[in-house]
Design a protein around this motif. Structure first.
Motif, PDB file in Angstrom:
ATOM      1  N   ILE A   1       5.488 166.060  11.566  1.00 41.01           N
ATOM      2  CA  ILE A   1       5.482 165.557  10.056  1.00 41.01           C
ATOM      3  C   ILE A   1       3.936 165.531   9.786  1.00 41.01           C
ATOM      4  O   ILE A   1       3.963 165.471   8.306  1.00 41.01           O
ATOM      5  N   THR A   2       2.879 165.466  10.477  1.00 41.12           N
ATOM      6  CA  THR A   2       1.657 165.375  10.181  1.00 41.12           C
ATOM      7  C   THR A   2       1.123 166.883   9.851  1.00 41.12           C
ATOM      8  O   THR A   2      -0.202 167.047   9.814  1.00 41.12           O
ATOM      9  N   SER A   3       1.873 168.065  10.142  1.00 43.02           N
ATOM     10  CA  SER A   3       1.349 169.359  10.101  1.00 43.02           C
ATOM     11  C   SER A   3       0.868 169.968   8.897  1.00 43.02           C
ATOM     12  O   SER A   3       0.340 170.980   8.792  1.00 43.02           O
TER      13      SER A   3
ATOM     14  N   TRP B   1       5.397 154.168   2.298  1.00 39.71           N
ATOM     15  CA  TRP B   1       4.847 155.414   1.495  1.00 39.71           C
ATOM     16  C   TRP B   1       4.307 155.256   0.354  1.00 39.71           C
ATOM     17  O   TRP B   1       3.420 156.322  -0.191  1.00 39.71           O
ATOM     18  N   PHE B   2       4.634 154.181  -0.508  1.00 37.29           N
ATOM     19  CA  PHE B   2       4.055 154.147  -1.827  1.00 37.29           C
ATOM     20  C   PHE B   2       3.376 152.925  -1.882  1.00 37.29           C
ATOM     21  O   PHE B   2       3.618 151.883  -0.990  1.00 37.29           O
TER      22      PHE B   2
ATOM     23  N   PRO C   1      -1.054 160.668   7.333  1.00 38.42           N
ATOM     24  CA  PRO C   1      -1.937 160.315   8.455  1.00 38.42           C
ATOM     25  C   PRO C   1      -1.059 160.072   9.677  1.00 38.42           C
ATOM     26  O   PRO C   1       0.099 159.619   9.653  1.00 38.42           O
ATOM     27  N   LYS C   2      -1.528 160.239  10.946  1.00 38.46           N
ATOM     28  CA  LYS C   2      -0.950 160.030  12.305  1.00 38.46           C
ATOM     29  C   LYS C   2      -0.390 158.833  12.401  1.00 38.46           C
ATOM     30  O   LYS C   2       0.989 158.408  12.754  1.00 38.46           O
ATOM     31  N   GLU C   3      -1.040 157.466  12.133  1.00 32.67           N
ATOM     32  CA  GLU C   3      -0.515 156.334  12.166  1.00 32.67           C
ATOM     33  C   GLU C   3       0.523 156.081  11.091  1.00 32.67           C
ATOM     34  O   GLU C   3       1.391 155.305  11.784  1.00 32.67           O
ATOM     35  N   LEU C   4       0.806 156.647   9.999  1.00 36.44           N
ATOM     36  CA  LEU C   4       1.907 156.454   9.159  1.00 36.44           C
ATOM     37  C   LEU C   4       3.031 156.980   9.742  1.00 36.44           C
ATOM     38  O   LEU C   4       4.197 156.719   9.781  1.00 36.44           O
ATOM     39  N   ALA C   5       2.756 158.260  10.239  1.00 43.00           N
ATOM     40  CA  ALA C   5       3.898 158.899  10.822  1.00 43.00           C
ATOM     41  C   ALA C   5       4.430 157.966  11.897  1.00 43.00           C
ATOM     42  O   ALA C   5       5.721 157.775  12.245  1.00 43.00           O
ATOM     43  N   GLU C   6       3.787 157.509  12.812  1.00 48.97           N
ATOM     44  CA  GLU C   6       4.079 156.920  14.110  1.00 48.97           C
ATOM     45  C   GLU C   6       4.877 155.353  13.461  1.00 48.97           C
ATOM     46  O   GLU C   6       5.820 154.843  14.085  1.00 48.97           O
TER      47      GLU C   6
END
Ligand code: UDP
Ligand code: MG
Length: 160
Positions: free
Chosen positions: A76-78, A141-142, A52-57
């Motif tokens: 990264i979210t693609s 991430w985990f 999700p976008k929030e995690l990438a940010e």
């Protein structure tokens, strides 16, 4: 003069390694996992995941002021990424060496980026840049219970 980045760590560390969406789309997942497996590090976590976008940010928050940040988050979210936890003595710096320079055209042949990529914005793999960031990123991430503690059969053949 003490140059810590030139001294191989003797500590057991954990690092967060991720096959980015281009690596997944290009069918490089097995090849990339294989580099760390063959080196002799221990895989302690593995999943295919749509970020999700929030995690990438949050993951890339130190780069949020950079002009390339919005494109980095889109990249990264693609598509799905492969999230991995790897453990071993000195794994953080060693994994960064196996991965190679951020710009694949400057990455040495023999490294993942040096062998498999041509552009900074499509550099196929991520690796934590310090033991502290390794811990921070693995926690991002985990989830609890997704990492596995085990003793590989090859352990005594890797370390005396
Ligand atoms: N990146 C980019 N343009 C740049 C620098 C970085 O698109 O000029 C992207 C690239 O995917 C890189 C990521 O942002 O892997 C994180 O940048 P960093 O400097 O942390 O490089 P890394 O640690 O991945 O080698
Ligand atoms: Mg980085």
């Amino acid at each position: 003069i003490f140059l810590p980045h030139l001294v191989a760590s003797l500590e057991v560390e954990e690092t967060y390694i991720m096959v980015k969406p281009d690596g997944v789309q290009r069918g490089l997942v097995g090849e990339i996992i294989s580099r760390f497996e063959k080196k002799g590090f221990k895989l302690t976590g593995l999943k295919l995941f749509q970020c999700p976008k929030e995690l990438a940010e949050e993951h890339y928050k130190d780069l949020s002021a950079k002009p390339f940040f919005p494109k980095l988050i889109d990249y990264i979210t693609s598509g799905p990424v492969v999230c991995m936890a790897w453990e071993g003595v000195g794994v953080v710096a060693s994994a960064r060496k196996l991965i190679g320079a951020t710009n694949p055209l400057q990455a040495e042949p023999g490294t993942i980026r040096g062998d498999l990529a041509v552009q900074t914005g499509r550099n196929v793999v991520h690796g934590s840049d310090s033991p502290e960031n390794g811990k921070r990123e693995l926690a991002l991430w985990f989830k609890e219970g997704e990492l596995c503690q085990w003793t590989p059969a090859q352990a005594p053949w890797l370390q005396e």
